[in-house]
Design an enzyme around this catalytic site. Structure first.
Site, PDB file in Angstrom:
ATOM      1  N   ASN A  47     -12.193  45.777 -23.747  1.00 11.98           N
ATOM      2  CA  ASN A  47     -12.155  47.229 -23.995  1.00 11.98           C
ATOM      3  C   ASN A  47     -13.471  47.737 -24.585  1.00 11.98           C
ATOM      4  O   ASN A  47     -13.528  48.858 -25.100  1.00 11.98           O
ATOM      5  CB  ASN A  47     -11.008  47.574 -24.941  1.00 11.98           C
ATOM      6  N   HIS A 134       2.089  54.788 -25.675  1.00  8.76           N
ATOM      7  CA  HIS A 134       1.897  53.463 -26.264  1.00  8.76           C
ATOM      8  C   HIS A 134       3.104  53.033 -27.088  1.00  8.76           C
ATOM      9  O   HIS A 134       3.819  53.856 -27.662  1.00  8.76           O
ATOM     10  CB  HIS A 134       0.639  53.479 -27.145  1.00  8.76           C
ATOM     11  N   GLU A 181      -0.936  60.200 -24.183  1.00  7.45           N
ATOM     12  CA  GLU A 181      -2.209  59.487 -24.318  1.00  7.45           C
ATOM     13  C   GLU A 181      -3.280  60.232 -23.534  1.00  7.45           C
ATOM     14  O   GLU A 181      -3.011  60.751 -22.450  1.00  7.45           O
ATOM     15  CB  GLU A 181      -2.102  58.056 -23.791  1.00  7.45           C
ATOM     16  N   SER A 185      -3.365  53.448 -21.164  1.00  8.65           N
ATOM     17  CA  SER A 185      -4.021  52.155 -21.336  1.00  8.65           C
ATOM     18  C   SER A 185      -3.810  51.174 -20.195  1.00  8.65           C
ATOM     19  O   SER A 185      -4.656  50.320 -19.945  1.00  8.65           O
ATOM     20  CB  SER A 185      -3.551  51.507 -22.638  1.00  8.65           C
ATOM     21  N   ASP A 210      -3.010  60.313 -28.289  1.00 12.86           N
ATOM     22  CA  ASP A 210      -3.603  59.018 -28.601  1.00 12.86           C
ATOM     23  C   ASP A 210      -4.798  58.870 -27.662  1.00 12.86           C
ATOM     24  O   ASP A 210      -4.633  58.661 -26.460  1.00 12.86           O
ATOM     25  CB  ASP A 210      -2.560  57.924 -28.370  1.00 12.86           C
ATOM     26  N   HIS A 213      -8.275  55.191 -25.510  1.00 15.83           N
ATOM     27  CA  HIS A 213      -9.007  54.770 -24.312  1.00 15.83           C
ATOM     28  C   HIS A 213      -9.814  55.905 -23.691  1.00 15.83           C
ATOM     29  O   HIS A 213     -10.380  55.743 -22.609  1.00 15.83           O
ATOM     30  CB  HIS A 213      -8.026  54.191 -23.293  1.00 15.83           C
ATOM     31  N   LYS A 240     -12.443  49.866 -29.578  1.00 18.18           N
ATOM     32  CA  LYS A 240     -12.642  49.832 -28.125  1.00 18.18           C
ATOM     33  C   LYS A 240     -14.056  50.342 -27.821  1.00 18.18           C
ATOM     34  O   LYS A 240     -15.013  49.640 -28.064  1.00 18.18           O
ATOM     35  CB  LYS A 240     -11.535  50.634 -27.454  1.00 18.18           C
TER      36      LYS A 240
END
Length: 386
Positions: A47, A134, A181, A185, A210, A213, A240
């Site tokens: 990541n 998540h 998100e 992910s 979130d 990523h 990440k």
């Protein structure tokens, strides 16, 4: 034997090809490689999206932080653990994302739990979560006292209906939180950020993303989803694209004050290392200025997509994450093992991380990869899946 279900559950995982075990790695000098048991592999499971891990300037900032503040905060933030390094990092994040306030946490998992637990203390709170949110978001929501509803992935129409039906409920009030998100992910697709933001505004709800990523990768200066719309509450991790450790929640003054006073995860946790906070400041500085890192991800991602054969089921994405759907767990493991024999480290993602019959290879294309790496990866995948 006490807890005899332990052995039974582990054996069942093995039978279903869902067994997991730790693999000890040591990173080579080049960020695109990983060494496991003395063998070098091209690493497409990291990541470290922007290739900033082990960056000389970040390493130096970490050492400077150790010299200034030591390695440990030695206490929770509300006792004596809140150092100047933490305050400076919070100020940097607020300026970067145009947010009034920021709180630091030990991990994204802890930050997600903290937010949902704190807002879910009130039984009149209502949470609306994307079904692919998540695990930490789902755990936090269901462990709270709030009423929880989940909408199908990126299904704005269904979310609109859920919000509309809640308007008819006498106990809802304005305590509504839409959660998703920024970049998901396991498949790399983006949330419909603009539509979610507008829907939140229309329904007097807060939007929580979130952005673990998305931060660093999306936006002209790596601001993540905040480069697309005004997000009420943003969570993102440092481990990440930012290439350090920890996480943050960015929000308004009222929520900040509330979390400081009522979030058990914040109140009773030792603050993150001030040296790491100092290093994170340098990483964020580099992220904002070095646009070429994001541009390279886009360029290599397009090349990767173009080189794959039609037999390879690739999920469309605008991020570093490229999911190749295999389906069956055993086949996903078999393809992953074939790639390892070719010197490519690519982890097979299986249930319960993803839905049954959607096991996949999760390819991450990072700024430290090059054209040669991508061509070899595509060649190996095409052979393994054909």
């Amino acid at each position: 034997m006490s807890f005899d279900f332990i052995r039974t559950d582990i054996d069942e995982q093995k039978a279903k090809s869902r067994y997991r075990q730790l693999v000890c790695t040591s990173t080579a000098s080049q960020g695109n490689e990983i060494i496991i048991n003395g063998k070098s592999y091209l690493n497409f499971s990291s990541n470290d999206y922007l290739g900033l891990n082990n960056h000389a300037q970040i390493n130096k900032a970490l050492q400077d932080g150790v010299d200034k503040f030591g390695t440990c905060s030695s206490s929770s933030s509300l006792v004596t653990g809140y150092h100047y390094a933490h305050q400076a990092l919070e100020d940097d994040i607020c300026q970067w994302l145009n947010k009034p306030k920021c709180l630091l946490f030990s991990s994204g998992f802890a930050a997600n739990l903290a937010l949902f637990h704190a807002l879910g203390k009130n039984e009149q709170s209502h949470f609306y979560l994307d079904k692919l949110s998540h695990a930490s978001m789902i755990d936090g929501a269901y462990q709270s006292k709030a009423k929880v509803k989940r909408f199908n992935h990126n299904n704005i129409e269904q979310l609109t209906k859920l919000l509309s039906s809640s308007e008819q409920s006498a106990d809802t009030g304005n305590n509504k939180l839409i959660a998703s998100e920024g970049v998901f992910s396991m498949d790399g697709c983006q949330a419909k950020v603009m539509e979610l933001a507008q829907l939140a505004k229309t329904n007097s709800a807060w939007l929580y993303l979130d952005d673990a990523h998305s931060i660093g990768v999306i936006g002209n200066k790596g601001q993540g989803s905040n480069s697309i719309a005004n997000i009420d509450i943003t969570m993102a991790t440092f481990g990440k694209a930012i290439a350090t450790s920890g996480a943050f929640l960015a929000c308004d003054e009222n929520l900040h004050e509330y979390l400081v006073n009522f979030s058990r995860h914040y109140i009773y946790s030792t603050a993150i290392s001030p040296a790491m906070a100092w290093a994170t400041r340098k990483s964020i500085e580099l992220i904002q200025s070095e646009h070429w890192r994001r541009e390279k991800i886009v360029e290599l991602s397009e090349l990767f997509s173009d080189l794959l054969t039609p037999e390879v089921e690739l999920v469309g994405t605008q991020s570093s994450i490229h999911a190749i759907i295999i389906g069956d767990e055993k086949k996903a493991l078999r393809v992953s093992e074939q790639l390892k024999k070719q010197g490519v480290w690519l982890t097979a993602i299986r249930p319960p991380t993803v839905a049954v019959n959607s096991s996949r290879l999760r390819v991450t294309i990072c700024a430290h990869h090059n054209t040669k790496d991508i061509k070899y990866l595509a060649e190996c995948i095409n052979k393994a899946i054909a």
